[in-house]
Design a protein around this motif. Sequence first.
Motif, PDB file in Angstrom:
ATOM      1  N   GLY A  14      28.206 -21.535   0.045  1.00 32.75           N
ATOM      2  CA  GLY A  14      29.274 -22.817  -0.125  1.00 32.75           C
ATOM      3  C   GLY A  14      28.496 -23.899   0.666  1.00 32.75           C
ATOM      4  O   GLY A  14      29.016 -24.984   0.652  1.00 32.75           O
ATOM      5  N   ASP A  15      27.338 -23.742   1.587  1.00 27.50           N
ATOM      6  CA  ASP A  15      26.662 -24.735   2.188  1.00 27.50           C
ATOM      7  C   ASP A  15      26.095 -25.608   1.282  1.00 27.50           C
ATOM      8  O   ASP A  15      25.499 -25.254   0.483  1.00 27.50           O
ATOM      9  CB  ASP A  15      25.730 -24.165   3.397  1.00 27.50           C
ATOM     10  N   ARG A  16      25.930 -27.059   1.599  1.00 20.23           N
ATOM     11  CA  ARG A  16      24.991 -27.970   1.239  1.00 20.23           C
ATOM     12  C   ARG A  16      23.426 -27.436   1.372  1.00 20.23           C
ATOM     13  O   ARG A  16      23.084 -27.051   2.194  1.00 20.23           O
ATOM     14  CB  ARG A  16      25.261 -29.309   1.530  1.00 20.23           C
ATOM     15  N   ILE A  17      22.934 -27.534   0.230  1.00 20.83           N
ATOM     16  CA  ILE A  17      21.237 -26.829   0.103  1.00 20.83           C
ATOM     17  C   ILE A  17      20.464 -27.868   1.163  1.00 20.83           C
ATOM     18  O   ILE A  17      19.577 -27.068   1.868  1.00 20.83           O
ATOM     19  CB  ILE A  17      20.813 -27.583  -1.193  1.00 20.83           C
ATOM     20  N   ASP A  18      20.884 -29.138   1.276  1.00 17.41           N
ATOM     21  CA  ASP A  18      20.036 -29.726   2.407  1.00 17.41           C
ATOM     22  C   ASP A  18      20.237 -29.422   3.725  1.00 17.41           C
ATOM     23  O   ASP A  18      19.172 -29.198   4.668  1.00 17.41           O
ATOM     24  CB  ASP A  18      20.260 -31.401   2.357  1.00 17.41           C
ATOM     25  N   LYS A  19      21.366 -28.886   4.019  1.00 19.50           N
ATOM     26  CA  LYS A  19      21.671 -28.331   5.348  1.00 19.50           C
ATOM     27  C   LYS A  19      21.154 -27.035   5.701  1.00 19.50           C
ATOM     28  O   LYS A  19      20.408 -26.646   6.767  1.00 19.50           O
ATOM     29  CB  LYS A  19      23.301 -28.046   5.467  1.00 19.50           C
ATOM     30  N   ILE A  37      13.963 -32.849  -1.765  1.00 18.67           N
ATOM     31  CA  ILE A  37      14.923 -32.698  -3.090  1.00 18.67           C
ATOM     32  C   ILE A  37      14.901 -33.583  -4.002  1.00 18.67           C
ATOM     33  O   ILE A  37      14.688 -33.242  -5.236  1.00 18.67           O
ATOM     34  CB  ILE A  37      16.488 -32.357  -2.631  1.00 18.67           C
ATOM     35  N   LYS A  38      14.727 -35.060  -3.606  1.00 19.12           N
ATOM     36  CA  LYS A  38      14.838 -36.089  -4.569  1.00 19.12           C
ATOM     37  C   LYS A  38      13.570 -36.118  -5.189  1.00 19.12           C
ATOM     38  O   LYS A  38      13.404 -36.560  -6.351  1.00 19.12           O
ATOM     39  CB  LYS A  38      15.075 -37.390  -3.880  1.00 19.12           C
TER      40      LYS A  38
END
Length: 303
Positions: A14-19, A37-38
Motif C-alpha cells: 500500500g506504500d507509494r513506490i517512490d517512498k 521513475i519518470k
Amino acid sequence: MEKMEHTILEDQNGDRIDKVISTLDEEWSRTQVQQWIKDGHVLVNGQKIKTNYKCSLNDQIEIIIPEPEELDVVPEDLNLDIYFEDSDVLVVNKPKGMVVHPAPGHITGTLVNGLMAHCKDLSGINGVLRPGIVHRIDKDTSGLLMVAKNDMAHESLVNQLVEKTVTRKYKAIVHGVIPHEFGTIDAPLGRDPKDRQSMTVVDNGKHAVTHFNVIERFKDFTFIECQLETGRTHQIRVHMKYIGYPLAGDPKYGPKKTFDIGGQALHAGILGFDHPRTKEYLQFEAPLPAEFESLLDQLRNNR
C-alpha cells in the motif's frame, strides 16, 4: 548500469513506490527516485509505472540505477573554523547543520566545498566528492573532524581509526535520568530492516562499543560524555536509544516530544590522534555551541 531488485514486503503493502525505493539506500533521495521513475528506470512486474503507484504484496521491483553524474565540487568560502593545519593534516570544527560532503540534494554548502576553497591540497583516496575526508559526523552533530591533505596522511589516520587509537569524545544531552555514573554499551549495529535509512541493534551487525559517563543530572534529562571505541553510523544516537536514554532533539531516534533544536544535542568536542608524519600525539577541544549551552541553562533553571 547497475540493477537492484526488490520484492515488496508485508509492511510495504500500500506504500507509494517512490517512498519504498528511497528507503532502500540512504543516499537515494525521494526526488531522485521520482526522476528515475519518470525516466523509465523503475519497473514493477516488468512494467513502467507512475510515481504515485501503490505497491502490492510480492510486487517485483526492478531498479536500473543510472550512472552517477560527476558532480563538479565548487569551492565556496564558508569561513571554516580551523583548529590546526599543516602540510599533512587539518582539524576543523564543523557547525551543526552542515553536511560533510556533496551528495545528490546537497552539492553546495558542504564541508568539502569549504575545504576546496580553503586549501587545494587534499588526499584523493576517497575520490572527487570526498577529498581528504577520513571520518564523518552527522549533519546535525557539531564538532571536530580530522582531514587528510595527502594520501600518506589519509592512510595513517584511517589505520589509527581501525586500530582504535584515535580519541573521540562527545558531549550529549539525553532524555531520562541515568542513575549510574558510567557505563559501556557493546551492541552490534546494522541497517533497520523496517527502515533502511535508520540504524538499529541487530544480531548480525557490525561490532560497536560506546563508553559514557554522567556529567550532570536534571529533572528529566542527563548531560553525558561519550567516548567512541568504534565509529559506526549514528552509533551514539542508536546506542543511547537502545538503553532507554535517547538524545534530546533527535528527530530520527528520539521521542516525538523532544526539544526542537534543529537536531540532536550532540557535540564532538575532543579529538586526539598521532600526527601521521611526526608521530606526536595531538589533541584538540572545541567548546559547546551556543544553542547547546542555552539548552543546558534551560534545564538547570527547570530543576
